[in-house]
Design a protein around this motif. Structure first.
Motif, PDB file in Angstrom:
ATOM      1  N   PRO A  43       0.820  -1.219   0.000  1.00 14.35           N
ATOM      2  CA  PRO A  43       0.000   0.000   0.000  1.00 14.35           C
ATOM      3  C   PRO A  43       0.854   1.271   0.000  1.00 14.35           C
ATOM      4  O   PRO A  43       1.905   1.327   0.642  1.00 14.35           O
ATOM      5  CB  PRO A  43      -0.798  -0.111   1.304  1.00 14.35           C
ATOM      6  N   LYS A  44       0.387   2.259  -0.740  1.00 13.99           N
ATOM      7  CA  LYS A  44       0.994   3.586  -0.806  1.00 13.99           C
ATOM      8  C   LYS A  44       2.389   3.609  -1.415  1.00 13.99           C
ATOM      9  O   LYS A  44       3.181   4.513  -1.152  1.00 13.99           O
ATOM     10  CB  LYS A  44       0.967   4.248   0.574  1.00 13.99           C
ATOM     11  N   ALA A  45       2.701   2.603  -2.243  1.00 15.55           N
ATOM     12  CA  ALA A  45       3.966   2.569  -2.978  1.00 15.55           C
ATOM     13  C   ALA A  45       3.650   2.559  -4.473  1.00 15.55           C
ATOM     14  O   ALA A  45       2.669   1.944  -4.894  1.00 15.55           O
ATOM     15  CB  ALA A  45       4.767   1.321  -2.612  1.00 15.55           C
ATOM     16  N   GLU A  46       4.468   3.260  -5.250  1.00 16.12           N
ATOM     17  CA  GLU A  46       4.312   3.261  -6.706  1.00 16.12           C
ATOM     18  C   GLU A  46       5.685   3.391  -7.347  1.00 16.12           C
ATOM     19  O   GLU A  46       6.554   4.095  -6.813  1.00 16.12           O
ATOM     20  CB  GLU A  46       3.441   4.430  -7.188  1.00 16.12           C
ATOM     21  N   TYR A  47       5.846   2.730  -8.478  1.00 14.47           N
ATOM     22  CA  TYR A  47       7.098   2.867  -9.231  1.00 14.47           C
ATOM     23  C   TYR A  47       6.759   3.181 -10.666  1.00 14.47           C
ATOM     24  O   TYR A  47       6.003   2.448 -11.319  1.00 14.47           O
ATOM     25  CB  TYR A  47       7.959   1.599  -9.151  1.00 14.47           C
ATOM     26  N   TRP A  48       7.336   4.273 -11.174  1.00 14.12           N
ATOM     27  CA  TRP A  48       7.071   4.757 -12.526  1.00 14.12           C
ATOM     28  C   TRP A  48       8.242   4.458 -13.447  1.00 14.12           C
ATOM     29  O   TRP A  48       9.404   4.610 -13.064  1.00 14.12           O
ATOM     30  CB  TRP A  48       6.797   6.259 -12.494  1.00 14.12           C
ATOM     31  N   ILE A  49       7.922   4.051 -14.643  1.00 17.12           N
ATOM     32  CA  ILE A  49       8.887   3.708 -15.688  1.00 17.12           C
ATOM     33  C   ILE A  49       8.786   4.751 -16.800  1.00 17.12           C
ATOM     34  O   ILE A  49       7.685   5.170 -17.171  1.00 17.12           O
ATOM     35  CB  ILE A  49       8.548   2.322 -16.289  1.00 17.12           C
ATOM     36  N   ALA A  50       9.938   5.139 -17.354  1.00 18.87           N
ATOM     37  CA  ALA A  50       9.982   5.931 -18.586  1.00 18.87           C
ATOM     38  C   ALA A  50      10.503   4.993 -19.671  1.00 18.87           C
ATOM     39  O   ALA A  50      11.508   4.311 -19.480  1.00 18.87           O
ATOM     40  CB  ALA A  50      10.903   7.132 -18.429  1.00 18.87           C
ATOM     41  N   GLU A  51       9.812   4.996 -20.797  1.00 19.60           N
ATOM     42  CA  GLU A  51      10.133   4.051 -21.870  1.00 19.60           C
ATOM     43  C   GLU A  51      10.155   4.801 -23.207  1.00 19.60           C
ATOM     44  O   GLU A  51       9.291   5.633 -23.470  1.00 19.60           O
ATOM     45  CB  GLU A  51       9.037   2.987 -21.869  1.00 19.60           C
ATOM     46  N   THR A  52      11.158   4.513 -24.023  1.00 17.84           N
ATOM     47  CA  THR A  52      11.207   5.029 -25.386  1.00 17.84           C
ATOM     48  C   THR A  52      11.458   3.855 -26.317  1.00 17.84           C
ATOM     49  O   THR A  52      12.344   3.032 -26.061  1.00 17.84           O
ATOM     50  CB  THR A  52      12.320   6.078 -25.593  1.00 17.84           C
ATOM     51  N   ASN A  53      10.691   3.765 -27.366  1.00 19.41           N
ATOM     52  CA  ASN A  53      10.842   2.683 -28.357  1.00 19.41           C
ATOM     53  C   ASN A  53      10.899   1.305 -27.705  1.00 19.41           C
ATOM     54  O   ASN A  53      11.704   0.461 -28.086  1.00 19.41           O
ATOM     55  CB  ASN A  53      12.092   2.911 -29.219  1.00 19.41           C
ATOM     56  N   GLY A  54      10.073   1.104 -26.679  1.00 27.43           N
ATOM     57  CA  GLY A  54      10.017  -0.189 -26.013  1.00 27.43           C
ATOM     58  C   GLY A  54      11.172  -0.473 -25.070  1.00 27.43           C
ATOM     59  O   GLY A  54      11.271  -1.561 -24.512  1.00 27.43           O
ATOM     60  N   GLU A  55      12.055   0.504 -24.856  1.00 26.07           N
ATOM     61  CA  GLU A  55      13.209   0.320 -23.971  1.00 26.07           C
ATOM     62  C   GLU A  55      13.039   1.175 -22.719  1.00 26.07           C
ATOM     63  O   GLU A  55      12.702   2.355 -22.795  1.00 26.07           O
ATOM     64  CB  GLU A  55      14.498   0.735 -24.691  1.00 26.07           C
ATOM     65  N   ILE A  56      13.300   0.567 -21.559  1.00 26.72           N
ATOM     66  CA  ILE A  56      13.248   1.305 -20.294  1.00 26.72           C
ATOM     67  C   ILE A  56      14.460   2.225 -20.224  1.00 26.72           C
ATOM     68  O   ILE A  56      15.604   1.771 -20.340  1.00 26.72           O
ATOM     69  CB  ILE A  56      13.220   0.346 -19.098  1.00 26.72           C
ATOM     70  N   VAL A  57      14.196   3.531 -20.062  1.00 21.04           N
ATOM     71  CA  VAL A  57      15.281   4.507 -19.986  1.00 21.04           C
ATOM     72  C   VAL A  57      15.301   5.251 -18.654  1.00 21.04           C
ATOM     73  O   VAL A  57      16.156   6.099 -18.429  1.00 21.04           O
ATOM     74  CB  VAL A  57      15.222   5.514 -21.160  1.00 21.04           C
ATOM     75  N   GLY A  58      14.361   4.919 -17.769  1.00 26.33           N
ATOM     76  CA  GLY A  58      14.351   5.563 -16.467  1.00 26.33           C
ATOM     77  C   GLY A  58      13.299   4.967 -15.568  1.00 26.33           C
ATOM     78  O   GLY A  58      12.384   4.278 -16.018  1.00 26.33           O
ATOM     79  N   GLY A  59      13.464   5.227 -14.279  1.00 27.27           N
ATOM     80  CA  GLY A  59      12.494   4.768 -13.298  1.00 27.27           C
ATOM     81  C   GLY A  59      12.656   5.538 -12.002  1.00 27.27           C
ATOM     82  O   GLY A  59      13.740   6.031 -11.697  1.00 27.27           O
ATOM     83  N   CYS A  60      11.560   5.648 -11.276  1.00 25.52           N
ATOM     84  CA  CYS A  60      11.566   6.353  -9.997  1.00 25.52           C
ATOM     85  C   CYS A  60      10.313   5.949  -9.231  1.00 25.52           C
ATOM     86  O   CYS A  60       9.261   5.743  -9.840  1.00 25.52           O
ATOM     87  CB  CYS A  60      11.564   7.860 -10.235  1.00 25.52           C
TER      88      CYS A  60
END
Length: 160
Positions: free
Chosen positions: A51-68
């Protein structure tokens, strides 16, 4: 460049862990007491299923380029979450992806009714620390809570 921001999926575990460890090797901070050796780094999807946790992904062209993410780490004061596992691939630094990921996590923290965000970092990540300061984080003299990342020596807090 088209960027997709989305919540983490189970199939993100391996490529995300590899991207994170690559960043650690790049900055020569691949040592014990950091996310580099933390076993949860290989299972981030599972880690964030609380509960109360989230993780966000940044993706370009199907490739993960960041997360937080935001996480209710052990020992933090009531109403405080940790901004965690925030990494951006070298190929997209300076494009605003990191800033957008952090903004998404700040918004998520507010939506989860957190009043503060805490983070831990390393002096070698000075550009990231500067970004945190511009976003309103201020430095602390000592760590808060019990993250297990004893090698981190930069501690910061932001009121939401």
């Amino acid at each position: 460049m088209e960027v997709t921001y989305r919540l983490i999926l189970p199939e993100d575990n391996a490529p995300l862990a590899e991207m994170i460890r690559k960043v650690f090797r790049e900055f020569k901070i691949d040592r014990p007491g950091t996310v580099y050796t933390d076993p949860t780094t290989d299972h981030l999807y599972e880690l964030f299923q609380v509960p109360k946790a989230e993780y966000w992904i940044a993706e370009t062209n199907g490739e993960i380029v960041g997360g937080c993410g935001i996480y209710p780490s052990n020992g933090l004061p009531e109403g405080c979450a940790e901004l965690v596992k925030f990494y951006v691939a070298a190929s997209v630094r300076g494009t605003g992806i990191g800033k957008q990921l952090m903004a998404q996590c700040i918004d998520s923290a507010r939506e989860q009714d957190y009043q503060q965000l805490y983070l831990e970092s390393l002096p070698e990540l000075e550009k990231a620390v500067g970004m945190y300061e511009k976003a309103g984080f201020h430095r602390l003299q000592q760590p808060v809570g019990d993250t297990g990342h004893y090698a981190c020596t930069v501690w910061m807090l932001k009121d939401l």
